[in-house]
Design an enzyme around this catalytic site. Sequence first.
Site, short mmCIF file in Angstrom:
data_model
loop_
_atom_site.label_atom_id
_atom_site.label_comp_id
_atom_site.label_asym_id
_atom_site.label_seq_id
_atom_site.Cartn_x
_atom_site.Cartn_y
_atom_site.Cartn_z
N LYS A 114 0.84 -1.19 0.00
CA LYS A 114 0.00 0.00 0.00
C LYS A 114 0.88 1.25 0.00
CE LYS A 114 -2.75 3.28 1.93
NZ LYS A 114 -2.12 4.61 1.81
N GLY A 167 6.81 4.98 8.55
CA GLY A 167 5.97 6.18 8.61
C GLY A 167 5.95 6.75 10.02
N SER A 168 4.84 7.37 10.36
CA SER A 168 4.74 8.12 11.61
C SER A 168 4.45 7.21 12.80
CB SER A 168 3.62 9.16 11.50
OG SER A 168 2.35 8.53 11.53
N THR A 171 0.60 6.51 13.31
CA THR A 171 0.08 5.43 12.47
C THR A 171 0.60 4.08 12.96
OG1 THR A 171 -0.07 6.89 10.55
CG2 THR A 171 -0.06 4.52 10.12
N GLY A 172 1.86 4.03 13.37
CA GLY A 172 2.42 2.79 13.89
C GLY A 172 1.65 2.26 15.09
N GLU A 190 9.23 0.99 11.20
CA GLU A 190 10.33 1.96 11.11
C GLU A 190 9.67 3.32 11.18
OE1 GLU A 190 12.28 4.78 9.77
OE2 GLU A 190 12.92 3.73 7.96
N CYS A 225 13.95 10.13 6.86
CA CYS A 225 13.71 9.61 8.21
C CYS A 225 14.95 9.73 9.09
CB CYS A 225 13.22 8.17 8.14
SG CYS A 225 14.35 7.02 7.31
N GLU A 324 9.52 15.40 15.65
CA GLU A 324 10.01 15.30 14.28
C GLU A 324 9.31 16.32 13.39
OE1 GLU A 324 11.14 11.76 11.21
OE2 GLU A 324 9.13 11.70 12.06
#
Length: 420
Positions: A114, A167-168, A171-172, A190, A225, A324
């Site tokens: 995705k 990603g963020s 969301t993780g 990650e 990142c 971040e």
Amino acid sequence: MAPAARKKVLHKVADRIEAEALELAVLGVRDNGTELNMALKAEPGSAAGTFRYYAEALDKVYGEIAPTAPDVLGLVHREPVGVVGAIVPWNFPLMIGAWKLAPALAAGNSVVLKPAETASLSLLRLAEICMECGLPDGVLNVVTGQGSVAGEALALSHDVDVLVFTGSGATGRRLLQYSAASNLKRVYLELGGKSPNVVFADAPDLAQAAKVSAMGIFRNSGQVCVAGSRLLVERSIHDDFVSMLADEAKKLRVGDPLDLSSQVGAINSETQLMGNLGFVEDAIKEGNTIALGGSRILESTGGYYMEPTIITDVAPGHRVAREEVFGPVLAVTAFDSDEDALRIANSTDYGLAAGVWTSNLSRAHRMVAGIRAGVVHVNTYGGSDNTVPLGGVKQSGNGHDKSMHAFDKYFDLKTAWMQL
């Protein structure tokens, strides 16, 4: 497929990526605004190398024979996990997509990928390339859509055995909740970083350190990142080094990412740009000094561009030092000793990457051991290849991309215990 057959397919994919490198890079640039010179190397260049690495590695992974009693045979088999769900971000979709796809396919799994909502073109083309190179239908599937719809469905699916994500942190966390609400699929994350780049007065070449540090935060408009977004400078050289770094940043040409003379491209979206500028506003409120930049540029074009920005007088507790930004914003903090540098370096919730500049070998080893990060650069910043793993600690995630260690995510271990 037998390992030898999988190897041939993955090598063909690498060949095609190289043959279509410019097309693939331009597709990505049109999506995410990365400067083309960087995109060519970081996207198709990196992806082709990743597919080749795992094509060569896949038939070097063996099972094990356990040391048992003479009348027992203990075997450890490595089996594909089954279906891998992969969710990748918009900043380097082809590179990061390859980090997930190549080892997962090499291990014999099927993948549902995705892409980010704003960067799917290069990955859709990669899926076509894989089919054209002999990957069986259904082994690789690219599903576009909103994260709240397509991503959530993928994470909640009982047919997905392993989920990998870059990603963020927000969301993780949701993906871990979705795993708990579904089939307890393994989730490898990650996530973000707030990486410290520590410059000591005895750095071997301060001019080179300034040049590399500038690119370590401002390349791809800071949308990296592992970006060295916190600069920690020994107090005795603080003012001089910040001046040197500002001079390097002023040389960078920010502009149209498809213009080969541009050294820094666009911000990915208006939302991201406004968020970056919000950090600058908060820094001013907290008493920080805007030593360089801080504003949107090229507004008349309608594009999303931002000046390379350096913020000084930043304390570890300030927002721009803790959160971040994912933009061209550098937070600078002075330190007085090795212990002070370590304390500040480890003062965030993140632990993805770091840098250390020193001529003292003992100090370098102490800093590598003391900084909590998955990658610590010494007298450089960035540039590692597929031979070493990339992964974070603390709230920067778990598991590893790249290297042979990436296979750990895509194999299950099965024991066969045989009475002879």
